[in-house]
Scaffold this active site. Structure first.
Site, short mmCIF file in Angstrom:
data_model
loop_
_atom_site.label_atom_id
_atom_site.label_comp_id
_atom_site.label_asym_id
_atom_site.label_seq_id
_atom_site.Cartn_x
_atom_site.Cartn_y
_atom_site.Cartn_z
N CYS A 96 0.86 -1.18 0.00
CA CYS A 96 0.00 0.00 0.00
C CYS A 96 0.90 1.23 0.00
O CYS A 96 2.11 1.13 -0.10
CB CYS A 96 -0.98 0.01 1.17
SG CYS A 96 -0.22 0.33 2.78
N HIS A 140 -4.39 6.04 8.12
CA HIS A 140 -3.02 6.21 8.59
C HIS A 140 -2.32 7.20 7.67
O HIS A 140 -2.87 7.60 6.63
CB HIS A 140 -2.28 4.87 8.63
CG HIS A 140 -2.34 4.12 7.34
ND1 HIS A 140 -1.45 4.33 6.32
CD2 HIS A 140 -3.20 3.17 6.90
CE1 HIS A 140 -1.75 3.52 5.30
NE2 HIS A 140 -2.81 2.81 5.61
#
Length: 656
Positions: free
Chosen positions: A408, A578
């Site tokens: 990611c 995040h």
């Protein structure tokens, strides 16, 4: 390493942009197809030439049937208001919601009302413009004061800003956009009239049939045909435009030709594909057969042209869009008096396609094409997995798979959780020796066998690992692609481990995360979150991390920036926002926050009840993310989280 033939080439930029545009239009229309069907059925039942008036109960304009049908001069019926107001406003709301959740949907609906009120025709094109415009601009306006409103004033600011801006857009739509869209709609309608009056409408198949194969048809179908067809149906009760793309005849004829004249896997899979295509309306199952032998596009074009020609000759049409394009959906929307023509058009288009495809297959001297590879290419065109792969057994590749990377943007949130779930699935299947790790895309090297990413990141990952097999997912917790990966590993020649092998080594294998309690402080648990939008929820979770000394103030901005690239909604009601890779400098120590919402938040189209904010240094937090991934695959554990009344109960579920 994986076979190079399994690597899918990057998609061309222009085609991808058209596909994205068409998918966006489709995403506004398809969720509201039920409303189109309802309007079509009411129209069929209650207008003067409908079914019920023929029974003798609707002859008088004063009858209840007449009022439902909308015949009375006072406009007290249903049919007219539904197509004038309900359907466009639903589309506008959906378009706004896709961009900025419920708040964007409301502003999009207000904006749509302006363009609807400014014209006398059903304003579907205007809704497709004003709805997304309302959501997008409201999102930008909200960003101006995100995190700067004093507590207690959020609702006041939210309501007044949405109301004021919605009023501005409605006014803009009424005075500016309505005349523009009306002009464009009239010109497109003139173009269709020209084709019809000059008997040229069958030529549209030269564009539509190839566009279907390349997944470019949504922009034509939902951007042009559906709005124009609905306008025509409102005036005459039917439109042939709804049949240009939805006719299942060409696909049926092609698959029947493969069933008779095909060879190998194509011949074996074609009968099942024909049933799915004709009865289920999933046209994409026949696309790989054309991609395998491209000259067969001539057969489906000829079949499509034949079907349109028959429809024009018999002057038939549908009352509303047929979605999906199955024979049942087509008949459900067929206008009264059009059943014979519609039936003949499907049969004729199937027969012509069958004849031409059969001739091409019988005279084909080339080697059999690779249907699995064609299906893989078709899925790459589409951008996601297809039911066609279940018919041909296509996989991501056939080489050895012993190392998998879940990547990611930052490598510490969604990838960690996805890797944990995939690692557990492989272990349960007896392949615990397969190494599954998570990394940031920026740190990928071309030394792994298989790379798993969110579909929006696959192109970036492929640039760094061109020789790996790439699998795209959307739902990180329960993606069906994980099962495909397990089957790919199962067929791998070099991976032969005993059934029952344990979880492979590495952090976040899905076992107990006991001892990680310090990562989730009780002060970082909120059981009744106050945010109502995605970005507000990110800020709420991020501020908990800042207040706990886990990260500095700049980390919240990094979390918001990360969300702009790829969604952190994991599925199953969970999101784990995040920061970016660059934002790691603001992290002081590893930690997470937990926020529960009584009313789910719309998170890029997914409903989210639980938000877990993540800030991680090194690998310390990965074990806990692995545990959280397993928790949200367990319905009982999720139920305990919903029922928790204290922070201690939440931490017990997540860490024990």
């Amino acid at each position: 390493m994986a076979s190079p033939t399994a690597v899918r080439p990057p998609r061309s930029g222009a085609r991808v942009q058209v596909q994205k545009f068409g998918t966006f239009l489709s995403s506004m229309v398809m969720p509201n197809i039920g409303a189109f069907i309802a309007w079509g059925l009411i129209t069929a039942l209650f207008i003067q030439v409908g079914w019920l008036p023929k029974l003798g109960i609707g002859d008088s304009p004063d009858s209840w049937v007449a009022r439902i049908g909308g015949w009375d001069a006072d406009g007290g019926g249903i049919v007219g208001p539904m197509i004038t107001y309900l359907l466009p406003i639903l589309i506008g709301y959906t378009g706004g919601k896709m961009i900025h959740g419920t708040r964007g949907g409301v502003v999009g609906a207000i904006a749509t009302m302006g363009v609807v009120a400014g014209t006398s025709i059903p304003m579907f094109m205007g809704a497709m413009m004003m709805g997304p415009l309302g959501g997008w601009t409201m999102k930008r306006i909200d960003a101006l004061w995100a995190g700067r409103i004093r507590p207690g004033f959020e609702m006041l600011v939210d309501n007044f800003s949405a109301g004021i801006w919605g009023g501005v857009l409605a006014t803009f739509g009424f005075f500016v956009m309505s005349p523009i869209v009306t002009f464009v709609s009239d010109r497109l309608g003139d173009g269709v009239d020209f084709l019809v009056s000059n008997d040229l409408l069958p030529l549209t198949s030269l564009i539509i049939e190839p566009a279907k194969i390349l997944f470019l048809n949504n922009a034509i179908n939902h951007g042009i045909l559906t709005p124009l067809g609905t306008n025509e149906a409102a005036e005459s009760g039917k439109s042939v435009l709804f049949l240009l793309e939805a006719n299942p005849g060409p696909g049926l004829g092609l698959l029947l030709a493969f069933s008779v004249f095909g060879r190998g896997m194509a011949k074996a899979s074609a009968p099942g594909a024909a049933i799915i295509q004709f009865l289920g309306g999933i046209h994409e199952v026949y696309f790989p057969y054309v991609l395998m032998k491209p000259r067969l596009i001539l057969a489906v074009i000829a079949g499509g042209m034949t079907g349109v020609f028959v429809n024009v000759v018999f002057d038939v049409g549908l009352r509303a869009p047929a979605a999906p394009g199955s024979v049942f959906a087509v008949y459900a929307q067929t206008a009264s008096g059009s059943y014979v023509g519609v039936t003949l058009s499907m049969l004729a288009s199937a027969a012509v396609t069958f004849a031409i495809a059969g001739l091409l297959l019988r005279t084909d001297r080339s080697e059999d094409g690779d249907l699995a590879a064609a299906t893989s290419a078709m899925e790459d065109l589409k951008g996601k997995a297809s039911i066609a792969s279940t018919l041909v057994g296509s996989g991501a590749g056939t080489g050895s798979v012993s190392s998998i990377v879940f990547a990611c943007d930052a490598g510490m949130g969604s990838s960690a959780m996805g890797a944990s779930v995939l690692r557990r699935k492989l272990a349960d299947a007896g392949f615990g020796e397969v190494k599954v790790v998570n990394r940031a895309i920026g740190s990928l090297t071309d030394t792994v066998d298989l790379v798993v990413t969110h579909r929006d990141l696959t192109a970036r990952a492929r640039e760094r690992t061109p020789s790996a097999v790439h699998v795209s997912v959307e739902d990180f917790l329960a993606s069906p692609r994980y099962d495909e990966i397990v089957e790919l590993v199962r067929s791998s020649a070099s991976v032969r481990v005993p059934v029952g092998a344990g979880v492979g080594a590495g952090v976040g294998a899905g076992g107990s995360a006991g001892g990680a309690d310090h990562l989730l402080g009780l002060g970082c648990v909120v059981l009744d979150g106050t945010a109502r939008t995605r970005d507000d929820a990110i800020v709420e979770a991020g501020r908990l991390l800042v207040a706990a000394g886990v990260a500095g103030d700049g980390y919240v901005a990094s979390m918001l920036e990360r969300e702009q690239s790829v969604s952190t909604a994991m599925g199953r009601g969970l999101a784990i926002p995040h920061g970016t890779e660059a934002g790691k400098g603001a992290i002081l120590r590893s930690g997470i926050s937990f926020v529960r919402y009584t009313d789910p938040i719309s998170w890029n189209g997914k409903e989210v009840e639980f938000v877990v904010g993540v800030a991680g240094q090194g690998n310390e937090h990965l074990a806990m993310l692995g545990r959280i991934g397993q928790v949200f695959l367990d319905e009982d554990a999720v139920a305990r989280l919903r029922a928790a009344t204290t922070p201690e109960q939440v931490r017990d579920v997540l860490t024990v």
